[in-house]
Design an enzyme around this catalytic site. Structure first.
Site, PDB file in Angstrom:
ATOM      1  N   HIS A  25       0.839  -1.274  -0.156  1.00 40.95           N
ATOM      2  CA  HIS A  25       0.073  -0.238  -0.067  1.00 40.95           C
ATOM      3  C   HIS A  25       0.846   1.363  -0.066  1.00 40.95           C
ATOM      4  O   HIS A  25       1.966   1.320   0.278  1.00 40.95           O
ATOM      5  CB  HIS A  25      -1.007  -0.029   1.046  1.00 40.95           C
ATOM      6  CG  HIS A  25      -0.312   0.034   2.565  1.00 40.95           C
ATOM      7  ND1 HIS A  25       0.271   0.943   3.224  1.00 40.95           N
ATOM      8  CD2 HIS A  25      -0.176  -1.186   3.201  1.00 40.95           C
ATOM      9  CE1 HIS A  25       0.805   0.487   4.528  1.00 40.95           C
ATOM     10  NE2 HIS A  25       0.313  -0.754   4.451  1.00 40.95           N
ATOM     11  N   HIS A  84       1.539   2.903  10.485  1.00 37.77           N
ATOM     12  CA  HIS A  84       2.161   3.034  11.927  1.00 37.77           C
ATOM     13  C   HIS A  84       1.967   4.216  12.841  1.00 37.77           C
ATOM     14  O   HIS A  84       1.553   4.358  13.899  1.00 37.77           O
ATOM     15  CB  HIS A  84       3.502   2.191  11.983  1.00 37.77           C
ATOM     16  CG  HIS A  84       3.290   0.679  11.842  1.00 37.77           C
ATOM     17  ND1 HIS A  84       3.283   0.012  10.897  1.00 37.77           N
ATOM     18  CD2 HIS A  84       3.402  -0.072  13.024  1.00 37.77           C
ATOM     19  CE1 HIS A  84       2.991  -1.181  11.021  1.00 37.77           C
ATOM     20  NE2 HIS A  84       3.498  -1.353  12.397  1.00 37.77           N
TER      21      HIS A  84
END
Length: 494
Positions: free
Chosen positions: A376, A383
């Site tokens: 992606h 994160h």
């Protein structure tokens, strides 16, 4: 009826927010061959340039949102794209993902992206150096010297210079104080009736740098799932270097770091709770479903998924920024004379790149993971976004100025925790450091740019603040609101 009024009022509040435009860096339109855009797992030519027919099919699916078109995408191998349809999801609390705006990332041809890439090359070269040795290690000193001279590189500095204490860190309140790794990734945490030590399985120092061979790199860009396995150290260790930190965020679940921090903070007792908690001074009650552990655990973890949805909207429907390993491919092909891409000469002439070639025999960016980055786009970092959201929740529920007792620092071999005797470390500072560590770990792995992390942190923060806002009027207790310090240092009350 009160609940209905609150729901309607909140919905009307978000509906009344002005529509926002989402700026991009213009690379997708600027480069016909899409060299600045994410295309991993689609088919590519020998230079790693995406097949334009496949890329147009991806864009058509994203423009329409038609699930059937996503199922027809022409992939280059066995690896699948990660959840592009999450870009269209809506939330029932807090802002919708398309209402949140982040700045455009630097262009692939810019000096800013070149500077971020040089940091990534140095992070790869220094993965095995223990954090406690940063002050004396000659390679760290060389990295700090080169990074200090870069243009368009907004990393934290002391007297205009990057130092061993600031290298690979973020300039958030508290993140430059004390050990590199947050106390929330080092100290033991309670789990049911057990105390869990934070010693983790980590990769061995040798044989664990990947995608430095061009054929292997190209196969992975095309979606190959045939790649070597990580060689692991047989001894679990505390997080003591960049390689260990990168592995922590390799297969973690989105809520893991927030849950661990929450467990540590709750174990500190009522004094660590936010002073505004309505049960701090009660003579007859304690909190549980509201303003107690059940409430805090719920909000910390519930912030992670909406934050990811906000990141996915930006990743797939707005920016589609290339990954660092793709940028490394562009650099390699320019240096080898295979292509003439508009790569800023700052990276082409860098000492970090020269050292990388000397060590690996290519100009590709060494990856800590055999598969390289996820499938992606890069911007913003997922994160960092969920870490920013969870840390914001924790700052709302706990006392940011509370001094953490008995701070520790990992030994250079990661086998023990040693007492840290420097300046006091506060909850707020170490929570900011936790968010910075989670994002920085992806830099250590070679899968994210610095700007992707900073924008992700602020995006996650905005998601959490929106959720707190929508729930503020649902409580019966006498409660004056959540107060917290944002990543930019300003204090707000919700």
């Amino acid at each position: 009826m009160r609940a209905l009024r609150i729901r309607v009022t909140n919905a009307e509040f978000w509906k009344s927010r002005p529509a926002v435009t989402h700026p991009t860096n213009g690379d997708e339109a600027r480069f016909v061959n899409k060299i600045g855009s994410f295309s991993k797992a689609l088919p590519h030519n020998r230079l790693g340039e995406v097949n334009l027919r496949a890329y147009r099919a991806l864009i058509q699916a994203l423009r329409t949102g038609d699930p059937a078109l996503f199922e027809k995408l022409p992939l280059g191998g066995d690896r699948k794209l990660v959840n592009p349809q999450a870009s269209y999801a809506f939330e029932m609390a807090g802002p919708d993902s398309h209402q949140l705006r982040i700045p455009a990332p630097p262009s692939v041809s810019s000096s800013a992206t070149a500077a971020e890439a040089i940091e990534l090359y140095w992070a790869a070269l220094t993965r095995n150096i223990p954090f406690v040795d940063y002050g004396t290690d000659p390679l760290i000193l060389e990295a700090a010297a080169e990074l200090s001279g870069l243009s368009d590189f907004p990393a934290p500095k002391v007297n205009g210079r990057i130092t061993p204490q600031t290298i690979f860190r973020d300039n958030l309140p508290g993140t430059l104080s004390g050990p590199f790794v947050s106390q929330f990734l080092l100290k033991p945490y309670p789990l049911i009736s057990n105390i869990t030590e934070q010693r983790y399985r980590v990769p061995a120092a040798a044989g664990n740098d990947f995608l430095t061979d061009y054929g292997e790199w190209l196969a992975v860009q095309n979606g190959s799932t045939s790649f070597p396995s990580t060689i692991f150290d047989p001894i679990p260790r505390y997080i003591r270097n960049g390689r260990d930190l990168a592995e922590f965020v390799h297969f973690d679940f989105s809520i893991d770091s927030g849950l661990i921090a929450c467990r540590i903070l709750l174990a500190l007792g009522e004094e660590a709770l936010d002073p505004a908690n309505p049960y701090n001074k009660s003579n007859t009650q304690i909190g549980f479903p509201t303003f107690g552990s059940a409430h805090i655990f719920d909000f910390v973890t519930r912030a992670a998924r909406p934050a990811l949805e906000a990141a996915w909207y930006q990743k797939w429907l707005v920016h589609r920024r290339l990954r660092p390993e793709n940028y490394g491919g562009l650099v390699h092909n320019v240096k080898m004379g295979n292509a003439d891409y508009p790569i800023n000469r700052q990276v082409l002439n860098s000492e970090a790149l020269a050292r990388t070639f000397d060590r690996y025999g290519s100009f590709l960016l060494p990856q800590a993971y055999p598969e390289g980055s996820p499938t992606h786009p890069s911007y913003p970092a997922g994160h960092s976004t969920f870490a920013g959201a969870m840390v914001t929740m924790l700052k709302a529920y706990f006392n940011e100025s509370f001094v953490l007792p008995d701070p520790v620092v990992p030994s250079s071999d990661g086998l023990s925790l040693l007492p840290y005797t420097g300046r006091p470390l506060t909850v707020g500072g170490e929570l900011n450091k936790l968010a910075s560590n989670i994002g920085g770990a992806r830099i250590a792995a070679g899968v994210h740019f610095r700007s992707s992390n900073l924008s992700g942190l602020k995006l996650g923060e905005a998601v959490a603040i929106g959720i707190l806002r929508d729930y503020q009027k649902t409580y019966n207790e006498s409660f004056n609101g959540f107060t917290l310090t944002k990543f930019d240092g300003t204090t707000i009350t919700i």
